[in-house]
Each structure stands twice: as structure tokens, then as C-alpha cells.
Write a protein that holds these residues in place. Structure first.
Motif, PDB file in Angstrom:
ATOM      1  N   LEU A   1       0.853  -1.183   0.000  1.00 56.96           N
ATOM      2  CA  LEU A   1       0.000   0.000   0.000  1.00 56.96           C
ATOM      3  C   LEU A   1       0.894   1.240   0.000  1.00 56.96           C
ATOM      4  N   TRP A   2       0.312   2.421  -0.143  1.00 55.84           N
ATOM      5  CA  TRP A   2       1.117   3.642  -0.308  1.00 55.84           C
ATOM      6  C   TRP A   2       2.089   3.870   0.845  1.00 55.84           C
ATOM      7  N   PHE A   3       1.633   3.553   2.079  1.00 53.47           N
ATOM      8  CA  PHE A   3       2.509   3.823   3.219  1.00 53.47           C
ATOM      9  C   PHE A   3       3.682   2.843   3.284  1.00 53.47           C
ATOM     10  N   ARG A   4       3.543   1.667   2.655  1.00 51.69           N
ATOM     11  CA  ARG A   4       4.666   0.738   2.605  1.00 51.69           C
ATOM     12  C   ARG A   4       5.728   1.243   1.625  1.00 51.69           C
ATOM     13  N   HIS A   5       5.292   1.882   0.557  1.00 56.49           N
ATOM     14  CA  HIS A   5       6.258   2.493  -0.361  1.00 56.49           C
ATOM     15  C   HIS A   5       7.051   3.584   0.366  1.00 56.49           C
ATOM     16  N   MET A   6       6.378   4.348   1.211  1.00 57.62           N
ATOM     17  CA  MET A   6       7.063   5.378   1.997  1.00 57.62           C
ATOM     18  C   MET A   6       8.037   4.734   2.973  1.00 57.62           C
ATOM     19  N   TYR A   7       7.629   3.599   3.534  1.00 56.10           N
ATOM     20  CA  TYR A   7       8.497   2.883   4.470  1.00 56.10           C
ATOM     21  C   TYR A   7       9.790   2.454   3.781  1.00 56.10           C
ATOM     22  N   VAL A   8       9.660   1.895   2.578  1.00 50.40           N
ATOM     23  CA  VAL A   8      10.834   1.432   1.838  1.00 50.40           C
ATOM     24  C   VAL A   8      11.803   2.583   1.583  1.00 50.40           C
ATOM     25  N   LEU A   9      11.272   3.759   1.305  1.00 51.66           N
ATOM     26  CA  LEU A   9      12.116   4.918   1.009  1.00 51.66           C
ATOM     27  C   LEU A   9      12.795   5.476   2.251  1.00 51.66           C
ATOM     28  N   PHE A  10      12.097   5.499   3.380  1.00 54.94           N
ATOM     29  CA  PHE A  10      12.587   6.259   4.530  1.00 54.94           C
ATOM     30  C   PHE A  10      13.000   5.431   5.749  1.00 54.94           C
ATOM     31  N   SER A  11      12.653   4.168   5.827  1.00 55.50           N
ATOM     32  CA  SER A  11      12.978   3.406   7.031  1.00 55.50           C
ATOM     33  C   SER A  11      14.453   3.024   7.064  1.00 55.50           C
ATOM     34  N   ARG A  12      15.105   3.264   8.182  1.00 54.29           N
ATOM     35  CA  ARG A  12      16.511   2.882   8.326  1.00 54.29           C
ATOM     36  C   ARG A  12      16.669   1.360   8.370  1.00 54.29           C
ATOM     37  N   TYR A  13      15.586   0.629   8.696  1.00 51.36           N
ATOM     38  CA  TYR A  13      15.676  -0.826   8.758  1.00 51.36           C
ATOM     39  C   TYR A  13      15.860  -1.471   7.385  1.00 51.36           C
ATOM     40  N   MET A  14      15.590  -0.723   6.329  1.00 54.50           N
ATOM     41  CA  MET A  14      15.816  -1.254   4.991  1.00 54.50           C
ATOM     42  C   MET A  14      17.292  -1.284   4.637  1.00 54.50           C
ATOM     43  N   MET A  15      18.122  -0.569   5.383  1.00 58.06           N
ATOM     44  CA  MET A  15      19.558  -0.558   5.080  1.00 58.06           C
ATOM     45  C   MET A  15      20.460  -0.672   6.299  1.00 58.06           C
ATOM     46  N   ILE A  16      19.915  -0.533   7.521  1.00 59.99           N
ATOM     47  CA  ILE A  16      20.731  -0.578   8.726  1.00 59.99           C
ATOM     48  C   ILE A  16      20.076  -1.507   9.751  1.00 59.99           C
ATOM     49  N   ASN A  17      20.846  -2.434  10.282  1.00 61.15           N
ATOM     50  CA  ASN A  17      20.420  -3.277  11.406  1.00 61.15           C
ATOM     51  C   ASN A  17      21.453  -3.186  12.508  1.00 61.15           C
ATOM     52  N   SER A  18      21.061  -2.686  13.659  1.00 65.15           N
ATOM     53  CA  SER A  18      21.919  -2.752  14.846  1.00 65.15           C
ATOM     54  C   SER A  18      21.308  -3.781  15.786  1.00 65.15           C
ATOM     55  N   LEU A  19      22.133  -4.726  16.233  1.00 65.83           N
ATOM     56  CA  LEU A  19      21.649  -5.844  17.035  1.00 65.83           C
ATOM     57  C   LEU A  19      22.492  -5.998  18.287  1.00 65.83           C
ATOM     58  N   ASN A  20      21.884  -6.606  19.309  1.00 63.31           N
ATOM     59  CA  ASN A  20      22.570  -6.829  20.576  1.00 63.31           C
ATOM     60  C   ASN A  20      22.362  -8.268  21.039  1.00 63.31           C
ATOM     61  N   PHE A  21      23.389  -8.819  21.674  1.00 56.01           N
ATOM     62  CA  PHE A  21      23.254 -10.159  22.227  1.00 56.01           C
ATOM     63  C   PHE A  21      22.316 -10.128  23.427  1.00 56.01           C
ATOM     64  N   LEU A  22      21.423 -11.097  23.479  1.00 56.59           N
ATOM     65  CA  LEU A  22      20.457 -11.193  24.564  1.00 56.59           C
ATOM     66  C   LEU A  22      21.144 -11.651  25.838  1.00 56.59           C
ATOM     67  N   SER A  23      20.908 -10.904  26.901  1.00 57.78           N
ATOM     68  CA  SER A  23      21.493 -11.232  28.201  1.00 57.78           C
ATOM     69  C   SER A  23      20.378 -11.465  29.205  1.00 57.78           C
ATOM     70  N   CYS A  24      20.547 -12.463  30.034  1.00 63.32           N
ATOM     71  CA  CYS A  24      19.541 -12.747  31.063  1.00 63.32           C
ATOM     72  C   CYS A  24      19.659 -11.777  32.236  1.00 63.32           C
ATOM     73  N   ASP A  25      20.673 -10.908  32.222  1.00 64.03           N
ATOM     74  CA  ASP A  25      20.805  -9.911  33.284  1.00 64.03           C
ATOM     75  C   ASP A  25      19.880  -8.728  33.066  1.00 64.03           C
ATOM     76  N   GLN A  26      19.453  -8.522  31.786  1.00 63.03           N
ATOM     77  CA  GLN A  26      18.584  -7.389  31.500  1.00 63.03           C
ATOM     78  C   GLN A  26      17.150  -7.712  31.861  1.00 63.03           C
ATOM     79  N   GLU A  27      16.329  -6.653  31.944  1.00 62.89           N
ATOM     80  CA  GLU A  27      14.928  -6.837  32.318  1.00 62.89           C
ATOM     81  C   GLU A  27      14.204  -7.598  31.229  1.00 62.89           C
ATOM     82  N   GLY A  28      13.248  -8.389  31.638  1.00 65.31           N
ATOM     83  CA  GLY A  28      12.479  -9.160  30.670  1.00 65.31           C
ATOM     84  C   GLY A  28      11.290  -9.787  31.347  1.00 65.31           C
ATOM     85  N   PRO A  29      10.543 -10.633  30.628  1.00 64.57           N
ATOM     86  CA  PRO A  29       9.353 -11.252  31.188  1.00 64.57           C
ATOM     87  C   PRO A  29       9.690 -12.148  32.362  1.00 64.57           C
TER      88      PRO A  29
END
Length: 262
Positions: free
Chosen positions: A227-255
Motif C-alpha cells: 500500500l502507499w505507506f509501505r512504499h514510503m516505508y521502503v524509502l525512509f525506514s533505516r531498517y531497509m539498510m541498517i540493522n543494529s543488534l545486541n546479544f540477549l542477556s539474562c541480566d537485562q529486564e524481561g518477562p
């Protein structure tokens, strides 16, 4: 004078962005990743793979890391499940993942619904079975924010975190979660590069221009969602070209709820 200063500032910013982009493309993020068996991309819906994880997928495959995809619903919220199933296979092929490495789950306890938290017992059983079958030692999925706040995305994080902290994942298996950024950064596109570069993270994947084109071609396979807003997403979302990731730690807050053996 003001106009000259603005032009000079723009030129400096462009130079910084280009320098960072070139430097990032020379980096080998895969060398930082543990294990060499198989990596699993754990997603909730068809199109998650290219909307959010294309840089990680392309980066892992560039490092010749075996990669499989486990999609935990058909994306049937608008009764398009069969269409979206085929689109997922096509999109993964465009990214370089063969259909034999793509598994899509259709389970009544895992509906495509932004207001539904998925059944963690069902989900954990399906994930563990798949990991054993594919010999997985690295899982990549959403963080606690789910990028978009979607309940199904967050269910994946909650379940994989519970499994990880209960030491129920295969021995030596690590988990990488995709960083959820604020709405301002989310739509900065390449302008988020200096922020992503200098902010704390464990692994950073950044696409070249040619790789970005590959990611957009994968997104184009999801015709039912464009849909039109997905075309905008492809143009402007940083996730289409950049992924920053972190290792999951059980020391951090979670469920607090642990996934127990059923």
C-alpha cells in the motif's frame, strides 16, 4: 554568509556519511558472531524478513553463514494467508535464501493479530523442534520493543528470552535481538548512519547501494502488502539498510514468566 554556512555544513555532513558508509562496508560483522553451525531468523509474519531484517540476512549470507527462516504465522489477518505464504518464498529467494530453508507455521494458537500475545508453550515447542532439526547455534529475532510494538513480534522476544534464560536452547546457542529505535530515528533512512555507528551495539549490518536494491526487490515480492505507506516505508525506514543488534542477556529486564516443559 548564512547560505554559505548551510552549504558547507551540508557538504561536511555528506562527507561524514559517505566516510562512515565506506568504513562500515569494509567491516566484517560476521566475524564477530559466535558459532558456525546454522543461524535462524525468527519472524512473526511474511514481509518481516525484508522490512526489518534484510541487512542482517544479506550480511550473514555474505559471510557464507548457513541461514534458515522460521515464520510463525501466515499473516492471515486480512484472509491473505495463502498469498502471503507464496510472497514469503519469493522474497527469501530474492534475498538469497532457498525455499528449502524457509518454514512457515500455520497454528490456531499463533494468529496474525496485533492485539494477541501468542501461546508461549506452543511457540517454544515449535522453535526448539526447528532448531534441533536445522542444527542452529544463533537465533536472530526482535527485541522487547518489537520494532513496531506489534504483540506478535514481542511474543517472539518473550519466548526466546525465556528459553535462553532457562538454558533450554541448544548448548552454545546465542541470541541476537534487533534494536528498536524511536520513531524519529526509524524514518531517517541513511541519515541515521552516524547515530547507528556511534551508539552502543554488538553487531551492525549496513547495506551498500546494490544490496539496498536487493532488499527493495525482496520487498516488491510482497505485492499484497504494498500500500502507499509501505512504499514510503521502503524509502525512509533505516531498517531497509541498517540493522543494529545486541546479544540477549539474562541480566537485562524481561518477562518474569518462564517457559516450562509441557
Amino acid at each position: 554568509m548564512l547560505e554559505a554556512a548551510v552549504l558547507l555544513g551540508g557538504a561536511v555532513l555528506l562527507w561524514v556519511l559517505c566516510s562512515l558508509w565506506r568504513a562500515s562496508l569494509r567491516s566484517r560483522c560476521g566475524g564477530l558472531l559466535p558459532g558456525r553451525a546454522g543461524a535462524l531468523l525468527l519472524i512473526a509474519h511474511p514481509d518481516d524478513e525484508c522490512m526489518f531484517f534484510a541487512p542482517a540476512i544479506i550480511g550473514l549470507l555474505r559471510e557464507q553463514r548457513p541461514l534458515s527462516v522460521l515464520c510463525c504465522s501466515t499473516g492471515n489477518y486480512y484472509n491473505q494467508g495463502e498469498i502471503r505464504r507464496k510472497e514469503l518464498i519469493q522474497s527469501c529467494a530474492a534475498l538469497g535464501i532457498p525455499s528449502s530453508n524457509v518454514t512457515l507455521i500455520d497454528h490456531r494458537e499463533l494468529p496474525d493479530n496485533p492485539r494477541v500475545q501468542w501461546n508461549s508453550h506452543v511457540l517454544s515447542s515449535l522453535i526448539l523442534d526447528h532448531m534441533q532439526d536445522k542444527n542452529i547455534d544463533l537465533v536472530i529475532t526482535f527485541d522487547e520493543g518489537g520494532v513496531s510494538g506489534h504483540s506478535n513480534h514481542i511474543s517472539l522476544y518473550n519466548t526466546i528470552r525465556s528459553l535462553h534464560c532457562a538454558r533450554r536452547l541448544p548448548e552454545g546457542c546465542s541470541v541476537l535481538v534487533l534494536e528498536s529505535v524511536n520513531i524519529f530515528r526509524k524514518y531517517l533512512s541513511v541519515l541515521d548512519l552516524p547515530i547507528s555507528w556511534f551508539c552502543p551495539h554488538d553487531v551492525l549490518f549496513i547495506l551498500s547501494r546494490a544490496q539496498y536494491k536487493q532488499a527493495t526487490e525482496a520487498m516488491a515480492c510482497h505485492q499484497s502488502q504494498l500500500l502507499w505507506f509501505r512504499h514510503m516505508y521502503v524509502l525512509f525506514s533505516r531498517y531497509m539498510m541498517i540493522n543494529s543488534l545486541n546479544f540477549l542477556s539474562c541480566d537485562q529486564e524481561g518477562p518474569e514468566t518462564k517457559v516450562k516443559d509441557s
